[in-house]
Design an enzyme around this catalytic site. Structure first.
Site, PDB file in Angstrom:
ATOM      1  CG  ASP A   1      -3.578   7.059 -24.109  1.00 47.36           C
ATOM      2  OD1 ASP A   1      -2.931   6.375 -24.586  1.00 47.36           O
ATOM      3  OD2 ASP A   1      -4.739   6.966 -23.651  1.00 47.36           O
TER       4      ASP A   1
ATOM      5  CB  SER B   1      -9.596   4.971 -27.778  1.00 48.45           C
ATOM      6  OG  SER B   1     -10.218   5.235 -26.608  1.00 48.45           O
ATOM      7  N   GLY B   2      -7.907   7.203 -29.444  1.00 49.20           N
ATOM      8  CA  GLY B   2      -6.803   7.387 -30.503  1.00 49.20           C
ATOM      9  C   GLY B   2      -7.399   8.529 -31.433  1.00 49.20           C
TER      10      GLY B   2
ATOM     11  CG  HIS C   1      -5.851   3.171 -24.312  1.00 49.48           C
ATOM     12  ND1 HIS C   1      -6.101   4.746 -24.625  1.00 49.48           N
ATOM     13  CD2 HIS C   1      -7.012   2.876 -24.644  1.00 49.48           C
ATOM     14  CE1 HIS C   1      -7.359   4.810 -24.980  1.00 49.48           C
ATOM     15  NE2 HIS C   1      -8.053   3.848 -25.203  1.00 49.48           N
TER      16      HIS C   1
ATOM     17  N   GLY D   1     -14.549   2.953 -28.401  1.00 50.25           N
ATOM     18  CA  GLY D   1     -14.157   3.196 -29.899  1.00 50.25           C
ATOM     19  C   GLY D   1     -13.683   4.430 -30.458  1.00 50.25           C
TER      20      GLY D   1
HETATM   21  N1  ARG Z   1     -10.945   4.569 -23.593  1.00 50.27           N
HETATM   22  C1  ARG Z   1     -11.954   4.530 -24.733  1.00 50.27           C
HETATM   23  C2  ARG Z   1     -11.596   3.854 -25.883  1.00 50.27           C
HETATM   24  O1  ARG Z   1     -10.794   2.804 -25.836  1.00 50.27           O
HETATM   25  C3  ARG Z   1     -12.429   5.945 -24.767  1.00 50.27           C
HETATM   26  C4  ARG Z   1     -12.731   6.636 -23.793  1.00 50.27           C
HETATM   27  C5  ARG Z   1     -13.355   8.093 -24.250  1.00 50.27           C
HETATM   28  N2  ARG Z   1     -14.269   8.274 -23.035  1.00 50.27           N
HETATM   29  C6  ARG Z   1     -14.924   9.440 -22.789  1.00 50.27           C
HETATM   30  N3  ARG Z   1     -15.767   9.242 -22.132  1.00 50.27           N
HETATM   31  N4  ARG Z   1     -14.690  10.332 -23.496  1.00 50.27           N
HETATM   32  O2  ARG Z   1     -12.543   3.821 -26.720  1.00 50.27           O
END
Ligand code: ARG
Length: 864
Positions: free
Chosen positions: A719, A814-815, A665, A812
């Site tokens: 993902d 993510s990944g 994503h 932030g």
């Molecule tokens: N989707 C989010 C991103 O793009 C990260 C989400 C992680 N969230 C969490 N509550 N662990 O950075």
């Protein structure tokens, strides 16, 4: 043979006691010769009874028989006596070499600079006098004097004059105890009126002696590295191990750095780089002493291994001297250390009278390690209509093996309670408007101390509108009796009536019913997991099923999730199942997680192939300040993705020189349009987003991005993505690949994992500048499904977090990597930051892509 480092009228060199002295040979009078003629002579001279005459012997009557027995008995007695004599002279009475290190204080003479130079004639003169005085003291003691062999004065320091010496004794074993006792009391007997008068007006005031560390003196060592340094006013002096940083320090060495400062000053010493052999591998170490002789009773710290650059390695002396000693063994060598020191005026008194509504205070020289031998008192007084409280924000008064209930060494004392060890933030309340805090450090082993705040609160209501924990903390009233320990001492969970959504633990706590039999001891007494026990002679599988014990490790998956075959002690080759690790030669193992654990489990060793991953260069990371800031080199696989427009937008993880793993994503924008990989820059070796031009940072473009073909941008199932760097990166201390877990790798419920990233530090907040780290735990998949919308959680996802809330990844992150520290100090990539409901909400764990489930796909795409 022992080997001490001493000055011989000047420069440091090796002292070897004359070899004859250490092992006097007592020969018992019997002489043997192995010359050939003698041997022949011996054989000829002996007469053996011919066996054929045996009958004759029997017939010769009782007289002869008695004589024979008598002869045998006499021989026996003689040999017993000889044995006793040998034992007595050779072992019982064998002299033992004992060495004591110590110092004594001289009064009646002024210190001159020449005393610091052990080559000067002034040094030699004074040393001769002091030695005479010391031997005189020994002469008065019958337990000491007869065994004294040798004494040398090693150094002098100012105040008025401190002389450092060692004395060597050769003492029969059965006199050692008395000698030890006498040497330990040598100061007392001296103080008790014996005030030794030298031939001049000078006299000895206090004498201290300590038996020497046998570790330090036993082995033969290279002593060629010894240095004496005096602090210069207003200047920082630095020193390094020999050859640093271009070559390794010498092996079998004992290096000493004598550090001095002017009278009435103390020394601040900081190791700016520290990289020695890992503590568990060899015996190399550095010790710092608060005196000029290496005596354990005044050791401030023992250091080994390597420390991250932000680790606090600053030490402060109690007087104007410090001794740094490096001991190395024969094995592998490492770069060593760089250190710097300077002098500062000695604080006349520590502690204070603090009169205000609020304020702060800390241990002496905080955040440096506090000096030994301190006693400080802070008397805090707040306005009379209020009550006082103290909050310790950082608290490090730890020493290995010290009982935390009695705190016999260093401690903080408040309201007659002693505190020591390493503690998370805690609060102490007073029932009046006064509170006093006492800090004590003993003479050895120091830590970095504490920083604290004092505050005042209303007499009648310490927490207006809130619940007051016994710890003094104020929490929202809704948190009372909710099953979570919000007060940290669980005072918010005491005396509760459980609701119908809760069950009662045996110890009285109320916990959410959901946590019943989830594999974690939530009650703290195991009672939430006890009743889900299986019938007798059954074991419980990870999925909750019960199976007969006899079916464990029988090579069949009786549980249905393989957990009965996961860890079967010995490593067997078993028939292959989905849950068994498969070696390259297609044999399968009964051992759980055998990859890169340092044991060759597969017959073709393939489980230990490709294990140049998941290793950190620094073995020790900082434990204070900044909460969750990471250290340089702590997460060397962490990658930051940037675009020109957004700056940092996602994390990723290095798995080889040219491949990274991230979330699928991350490569789509808010409108689910694909990002062009050519607009993305990857930063490796980065710690601070504001310092991307740092020379540790390597920057690459992306050649291509491969998203998982089954990534579902609505559910975030699968993902994951891999990206190839435009050119390979170079591995170093700051850039290393992570290990990828086998498809069978198990990260069990409750295991601690670490997530890292530059994401928001709170929901809809800003990203962090310094890479953040956070420790969270694996949550039971069934519990997790019941907390989220059940169908949202697929088998390619992993729930990890803290159900109390407050700890989570966020936008932030993510990944980025979720890693697990496994056997052999190797780190594995357990998950990729994927999604969550908000951030850090109670009962809403973070969701991570389960890397083991997608391991085969990564291999297919990248070859890694
Ligand atoms: N989707 C989010 C991103 O793009 C990260 C989400 C992680 N969230 C969490 N509550 N662990 O950075």
């Amino acid at each position: 043979m022992k080997d001490y480092r001493l000055p011989s009228e000047g420069k440091m060199n090796i002292y070897h006691p004359p070899s004859g002295a250490t092992s006097k040979a007592y020969v018992s009078g019997l002489k043997y010769s192995n010359k050939l003629e003698d041997m022949n002579g011996l054989e000829e001279g002996l007469e053996f009874l011919p066996t054929m005459n045996a009958k004759k012997v029997e017939k010769r009557g009782p007289k002869r028989c008695i004589a024979a027995i008598a002869i045998v008995l006499v021989c026996l007695l003689l040999s017993l006596l000889a044995g006793f004599l040998v034992w007595h002279f050779r072992y019982r009475n064998a002299p033992v070499q004992k060495v004591y290190n110590g110092h004594l204080r001289l009064v009646g003479r002024n210190f001159i600079d020449a005393y610091e130079n052990s080559n000067s004639p002034e040094f030699a003169d004074l040393a001769r006098e002091v030695k005479k005085m010391l031997i005189n003291i020994y002469k008065n003691n019958q337990d000491v004097s007869p065994f004294h062999k040798e004494t040398q004065i090693v150094a002098f320091s100012e105040g008025s004059i401190i002389a450092y010496y060692w004395s060597e004794f050769s003492v029969p074993k059965h006199n050692v105890e008395a000698l030890d006792r006498a040497m330990a009391n040598i100061q007392a007997s001296n103080e008790a009126g014996m005030k030794q008068r030298g031939s001049y007006e000078m006299r000895v005031e206090t004498v201290v002696a300590f038996p020497s560390d046998p570790d330090i003196i036993k082995a033969k060592r290279d002593n060629s590295c010894s240095y004496a340094l005096h602090a210069k006013e207003g200047v920082v002096t630095s020193f390094t191990t020999p050859g640093f940083p271009n070559s390794a320090y010498p092996s079998n060495a004992r290096c000493l750095w004598v550090l001095r400062a002017d009278a009435d000053s103390v020394i601040s010493l900081t190791f700016t780089t520290f990289d020695l052999e890992p503590c568990n591998v060899g015996n190399d170490f550095v010790k710092v002493y608060d005196t000029l002789s290496p005596v354990e009773a005044h050791a401030l710290v023992k250091l080994c291994g390597s420390y991250g650059p932000s680790y606090n390695l600053t030490f402060v002396s109690s007087t104007n001297v410090l001794l740094v000693m490096l001991i190395t063994d024969a094995t592998e060598r490492y770069p060593g250390f760089k250190a710097e020191f300077f002098q500062m005026p000695k604080k006349k008194n520590c502690g204070a009278d603090l009169t205000a509504i609020s304020g702060t205070f800390s241990s002496p020289y905080y955040p440096a390690h506090y000096p030994p031998g301190m006693d400080c008192v802070w008397n805090i007084v707040v306005p009379t209509d209020k009550r006082a409280k103290v909050r310790f924000n950082n608290f490090f008064l730890a020493e290995p093996g010290i009982p935390l209930n009695s705190c016999p060494k260093d401690y903080v004392e408040v309201n007659n309670v002693k505190y020591c060890g390493e503690k998370k933030q805690f609060v102490i309340l007073s029932k009046t408007n006064k509170i006093s805090v006492r800090f004590h450090s003993d003479l050895s082993l120091v830590d970095s101390g504490f920083s604290a705040e004092f505050m005042s609160y209303q007499t009648n209501d310490p927490c207006p509108g809130k619940f007051a924990c016994n710890t003094g903390r104020c929490i929202a009233k809704t948190l009372r009796c909710d099953g979570y320990n919000d007060c940290t001492d669980a005072s918010d969970e005491k005396n509760c009536t459980c609701t119908e959504k809760q069950f009662r633990c045996r110890n009285g706590y109320c916990k959410p019913k959901l946590w019943f039999c989830d594999g974690m001891d939530d009650c703290g007494d195991g009672s939430d997991e006890a009743e889900c026990k299986c019938p007798a002679n059954n074991i419980r599988c990870s999925n909750g099923n019960c199976i007969p014990e006899s079916k464990k490790c029988d090579g069949k998956d009786d549980c249905g999730d393989g957990s009965d075959e996961g860890s079967c002690g010995r490593v067997d080759t078993v028939s292959c199942k989905t849950y068994t690790y498969k070696c390259r030669n297609n044999q399968c193992l009964s051992k759980k997680n055998p990859e890169c654990d340092g044991n060759k489990d597969c017959s073709d060793n393939s489980d230990e192939d490709n294990c140049n991953c998941g290793k950190r260069f620094y073995s020790k990371q900082s434990r204070i300040v900044g909460g969750e800031d990471s250290d340089e080199g702590e997460w060397p696989w962490q990658v930051s993705f940037h675009t020109k427009d957004t700056g940092h937008f996602c994390g990723a993880t290095l798995i080889s020189q040219n491949w990274v793993v991230s979330a699928a994503h991350c490569f789509q924008d808010d409108w689910r349009r694909h990002l062009d990989h050519r607009t993305i820059t990857a930063y490796m070796g980065l710690l601070d987003q504001g310092d991307r031009s740092n020379s540790n940072v390597q920057q690459r473009g992306l050649k291509r991005v491969i998203r998982h073909p089954y990534f579902n941008d609505a559910s975030y199932d699968n993902d994951i993505a891999v990206a190839e760097l435009s050119s390979p990166v170079e591995f170093n201390k700051y850039i290393q690949p992570i290990c990828l877990p086998d498809v069978t790798h198990d990260f069990p419920v409750g295991k601690s994992l670490w997530v890292t990233g530059w994401g928001a530090t709170q929901e809809s907040g800003n990203g962090a500048s310094i890479l953040q780290k956070l420790e969270i735990r694996v949550i039971n998949q069934t519990v997790c499904r019941s907390l989220m919308v059940p169908n949202d959680v697929t088998d390619r996802m992993m729930c990890v977090g803290v159900l109390t809330g407050g700890k989570d990844a966020c936008q932030g992150d993510s990944g980025g990597p979720l890693v697990s520290l496994e056997a052999n100090n190797t780190l594995f990539l357990a998950g990729v930051v994927s999604w969550g409901e908000g951030c850090a909400k109670r009962n809403k764990p973070g969701m991570y892509t389960r890397v083991s489930a997608l391991r085969a796909w990564i291999k297919e795409q990248t070859g890694v």
